[in-house]
Motif scaffolding. Structure first.
Motif, PDB file in Angstrom:
ATOM      1  N   VAL A 189       1.103  -1.203   0.049  1.00 36.08           N
ATOM      2  CA  VAL A 189       0.136   0.090  -0.146  1.00 36.08           C
ATOM      3  C   VAL A 189       0.830   1.604   0.019  1.00 36.08           C
ATOM      4  CG1 VAL A 189      -2.426  -0.891   0.973  1.00 36.08           C
ATOM      5  CG2 VAL A 189      -0.523   0.035   3.013  1.00 36.08           C
ATOM      6  N   SER A 190       2.117   1.001   0.449  1.00 36.36           N
ATOM      7  CA  SER A 190       2.847   2.311   0.605  1.00 36.36           C
ATOM      8  C   SER A 190       4.274   1.447   0.497  1.00 36.36           C
ATOM      9  CB  SER A 190       2.908   3.558   1.490  1.00 36.36           C
ATOM     10  OG  SER A 190       3.800   4.430   1.299  1.00 36.36           O
ATOM     11  N   GLU A 191       5.663   2.409  -0.534  1.00 40.19           N
ATOM     12  CA  GLU A 191       6.936   1.982  -0.930  1.00 40.19           C
ATOM     13  C   GLU A 191       6.973   3.575  -0.188  1.00 40.19           C
ATOM     14  OE1 GLU A 191       6.178  -0.269  -4.539  1.00 40.19           O
ATOM     15  OE2 GLU A 191       7.106   2.009  -4.727  1.00 40.19           O
ATOM     16  N   GLU A 192       8.027   3.374   0.917  1.00 41.58           N
ATOM     17  CA  GLU A 192       8.508   4.351   1.822  1.00 41.58           C
ATOM     18  C   GLU A 192      10.219   4.686   1.275  1.00 41.58           C
ATOM     19  OE1 GLU A 192       6.943   5.964   3.795  1.00 41.58           O
ATOM     20  OE2 GLU A 192       4.715   4.521   4.223  1.00 41.58           O
ATOM     21  N   LYS A 201       4.234   3.225  10.029  1.00 32.66           N
ATOM     22  CA  LYS A 201       3.395   2.607   9.646  1.00 32.66           C
ATOM     23  C   LYS A 201       2.917   1.157  10.356  1.00 32.66           C
ATOM     24  CE  LYS A 201       2.971   6.325   6.462  1.00 32.66           C
ATOM     25  NZ  LYS A 201       4.442   6.703   6.267  1.00 32.66           N
ATOM     26  N   GLU A 206      -1.058   2.056  10.921  1.00 34.27           N
ATOM     27  CA  GLU A 206      -2.100   1.795   9.580  1.00 34.27           C
ATOM     28  C   GLU A 206      -1.586   1.047   9.266  1.00 34.27           C
ATOM     29  OE1 GLU A 206      -3.890   5.203   8.763  1.00 34.27           O
ATOM     30  OE2 GLU A 206      -3.633   4.472  10.793  1.00 34.27           O
TER      31      GLU A 206
ATOM     32  N   GLY B 100      -6.269   8.033  10.749  1.00 30.52           N
ATOM     33  CA  GLY B 100      -5.980   7.346  10.310  1.00 30.52           C
ATOM     34  C   GLY B 100      -6.781   6.319  11.100  1.00 30.52           C
ATOM     35  N   ALA B 117      -6.416   6.126   5.071  1.00 27.26           N
ATOM     36  CA  ALA B 117      -5.408   5.356   5.152  1.00 27.26           C
ATOM     37  C   ALA B 117      -4.617   5.347   4.213  1.00 27.26           C
ATOM     38  CB  ALA B 117      -4.684   4.599   6.042  1.00 27.26           C
ATOM     39  N   PHE B 118      -3.250   5.546   3.359  1.00 24.26           N
ATOM     40  CA  PHE B 118      -2.691   5.128   1.619  1.00 24.26           C
ATOM     41  C   PHE B 118      -3.400   5.214   0.663  1.00 24.26           C
ATOM     42  CE2 PHE B 118      -0.929   2.102   5.539  1.00 24.26           C
ATOM     43  CZ  PHE B 118       0.346   2.484   5.577  1.00 24.26           C
ATOM     44  N   PHE B 198       1.862  10.151   6.650  1.00 19.87           N
ATOM     45  CA  PHE B 198       0.697  10.331   7.147  1.00 19.87           C
ATOM     46  C   PHE B 198      -0.058   9.670   6.143  1.00 19.87           C
ATOM     47  CE2 PHE B 198      -4.124  12.418   6.267  1.00 19.87           C
ATOM     48  CZ  PHE B 198      -4.638  11.297   6.923  1.00 19.87           C
ATOM     49  N   ALA B 199       0.414  10.051   4.660  1.00 23.69           N
ATOM     50  CA  ALA B 199       0.231   9.182   3.305  1.00 23.69           C
ATOM     51  C   ALA B 199       0.396   8.339   2.390  1.00 23.69           C
ATOM     52  CB  ALA B 199      -0.283  10.793   2.280  1.00 23.69           C
ATOM     53  N   GLY B 200       2.251   7.747   3.396  1.00 24.58           N
ATOM     54  CA  GLY B 200       2.559   6.706   2.316  1.00 24.58           C
ATOM     55  C   GLY B 200       2.795   7.521   1.050  1.00 24.58           C
ATOM     56  N   SER B 201       3.394   7.060   0.733  1.00 27.74           N
ATOM     57  CA  SER B 201       4.203   6.616  -0.724  1.00 27.74           C
ATOM     58  C   SER B 201       4.014   5.639  -2.053  1.00 27.74           C
ATOM     59  CB  SER B 201       5.494   7.181  -0.869  1.00 27.74           C
ATOM     60  OG  SER B 201       6.886   7.309  -1.977  1.00 27.74           O
ATOM     61  N   LEU B 202       2.950   6.024  -2.604  1.00 28.62           N
ATOM     62  CA  LEU B 202       3.240   4.364  -3.675  1.00 28.62           C
ATOM     63  C   LEU B 202       3.061   5.605  -4.839  1.00 28.62           C
ATOM     64  CD1 LEU B 202       2.965   1.451  -3.500  1.00 28.62           C
ATOM     65  CD2 LEU B 202       0.457   1.873  -3.772  1.00 28.62           C
TER      66      LEU B 202
END
Lengths: 283, 257
Positions: A189-192, A201, A206, B100, B117-118, B198-202
């Motif tokens: 869901v996310s690539e940090e 996270k 989350e 969140g 989230a995300f 807060f949001a992430g990274s995609l």
């Protein structure tokens, strides 16, 4: 009217100037205060006993913060004339800083790629780097483990919100390696950009799971649960350390590196979850 | 004058320094890569949405703060402007505890089947949070400067309060509204810390241009510099366009009256 405006402008400049002075002197004080604080116990005779004195600056990967802070304290206690200044940041940030002229005596990287960059820049001699620790990935889940994650394959399951590092950063490259070793494809869901953000996270709840280093799980304590998985052996991160070529204090730099790679260093690193580096892997 | 020149150089020199590091031979491929275009598109979409939200929420806030008086108003104003002085990462953490999954409102959203989230929604929330004070601040200042004379005249001539607001108050502050919206847009475009926390990274979902630049810097400094330049150009174009719009808006207002 004009006069008040002008006076206000003068005041604004004065404030700006004062702010600049505060900032600048702050920097200077920050730079000088740290060594000064560690020096007071320096009795000249014992300093000369080991033959070592002076200040070294160690640039170390952020994941070494706990262990290197402890090791530097012990090193200073052993050599009263020596003070060690530590700078922690992401390995690639440290490489940029050293390349742009930041004064460093020792560089400890979280991966071999960033060490190689400094060797390419001729800031570190090619045969200088010594591997001193290894780190592997572990699955981190919230203590309640809401999705019942037990294996690496579970992270690819639908409904499991997994956070990983982006492929551009070392922990993301390791993630890609274990995915291909396990023959799975995780849709995160996310690539940090950093392992710290992945852990954040997970600790905040989350994400249902994240791939971080085993040392991050150890450092996080009760905030997360770590799950080891066999495929992690496919992506072992090796930490090299080396003196920077034009460092101001090469003797102390080498002594500190010997201390980190010695028995005391291995014990502290081992307690934090780091693996021992195979001696034959050192180039 | 001399000090002003130093100040100008202080702002401009880093930009010049950045331009000197741009790899022009590779510039076009670097900024038109799929990940770059995704990031730019996402940044423009989310920043525009956030600006619209700022106008929607900020205009009533500014009117209330400028035209009414109530107990605790000064404290409220300071609190509303808080995101301006808050480090963005702190804002991100605060948003996390609000929207969140375990946050104050997040649990109710989750029950309704909405997951913040995300998601791109999280990016817009973060941008609106940090950009809102810019709109409120510039609009409230303008409302106070314009004063209440015209409004009072309108009211004595029999205009209802809503008519006064629509026909007198708001047209008078159009330039300030435009410049406030532009500042909000620029702040939203540059938003980084709160989004990261807060949001992430995609790619294509939450990775805005500043996050893409931060990530590219790890492996491809040339791409990071090229994208930074794109961000600067977008910001300059937007500010210039809005400056123009603000001036013509002001002129139009002065014309008939």
């Amino acid at each position: 009217m004009l006069r008040t405006t002008r006076r206000r402008a003068v005041l604004a400049f004065a404030v700006l100037g004062a702010a600049a002075v505060v900032v600048l002197s702050g920097c200077a004080a920050g730079g000088a205060a740290q060594p000064a604080a560690t020096v007071p116990g320096s009795e000249a005779p014992s300093a000369s006993a080991s033959g070592l004195d002076g200040l070294i600056t160690v640039f170390a990967a952020a994941s070494l913060k706990g262990t290197f802070t402890e090791l530097a304290d012990e090193f200073e206690a052993e050599h009263p004339g020596v003070s060690v200044e530590l700078v922690f940041a992401g390995s690639s940030d440290l490489v940029t800083q050293i390349t742009e002229g930041a004064p460093a005596d020792v560089f400890a990287s979280a991966d071999e790629r960033n060490m190689a960059k400094l060797v390419d820049e001729a800031l570190i001699t090619p045969d200088a780097p010594v591997d001193f620790a290894t780190n592997v990935l572990q699955i981190a889940v919230p203590p309640t483990n809401p999705q019942g994650v037990e294996t690496l394959a579970d992270l690819a399951a639908a409904g499991v919100a997994t956070v990983v590092c982006a492929p551009q950063v070392p922990c993301g490259a390791a993630t890609a390696a274990v995915e291909s070793a396990a023959g799975i494809d995780i849709a995160p869901v996310s690539e940090e950009s950093s392992v710290t953000d992945v852990l954040g996270k997970v600790t905040s709840g989350e994400a249902d799971a994240g791939l971080v280093y085993v040392t991050d799980v150890t450092a996080a304590g009760d905030a997360v649960r770590g799950i080891a998985f066999p495929e992690s052996a496919e992506a072992v991160n090796v930490y090299p350390i080396a003196p920077v070529a034009d460092g101001r204090n090469p003797e102390v730099a080498v002594a500190f590196i010997d201390f980190v790679t010695g028995s005391r260093g291995r014990a502290v690193l081992g307690a934090a979850g780091f693996g021992a580096a195979g001696t034959e892997t050192a180039p | 004058m001399a000090v002003a020149a130093v100040g100008a150089a202080f702002v401009l020199l880093p930009l010049v320094a950045m331009v000197t590091r741009v790899n022009w031979a590779e510039f076009v491929p670097l900024v038109t890569s799929e990940s770059s275009l995704d990031a730019l598109g996402l940044s423009l979409r989310t920043s525009l949405t956030a600006t619209a939200l700022c106008v929607l929420l900020g205009v009533p806030m500014a009117v209330v703060l400028a035209r009414t008086e109530f107990w605790g108003q000064r404290i409220l104003r300071s609190l509303v402007l808080l995101p301006l002085v808050l480090p963005p990462v702190v804002g991100g953490i605060a948003l996390l505890y609000t929207f969140g999954r375990r946050g104050l409102l997040g649990q109710s959203f989750e029950a309704l089947g909405v997951t913040v989230a995300f998601s791109t929604t999280a990016v817009v929330i973060a941008q609106t949070f940090v950009a809102l004070p810019f709109l409120v601040l510039s609009l409230e200042g303008a409302l106070r400067a314009v004063g209440t004379r015209y409004e009072a005249v309108g009211a004595t001539l029999g205009a209802r309060p809503t008519t006064v607001l629509r026909r007198i108050t708001l047209p008078l502050v159009v330039p300030a509204l435009v410049s406030g919206a532009v500042l909000s847009f620029a702040r939203a475009l540059g938003e980084f810390g709160a989004t990261l926390a807060f949001a992430g990274s995609l790619q294509g979902v939450t990775r805005t241009l500043p996050l893409e630049i931060y990530l590219q810097r790890e492996t491809d400094p040339d791409a990071a510099v090229a994208l930074s330049l794109v961000l600067v150009v977008v910001a300059v174009v937007v500010v210039a366009a809005a400056h123009q719009a603000g001036r013509s808006g002001g002129a139009r207002l002065r014309g008939p009256s």
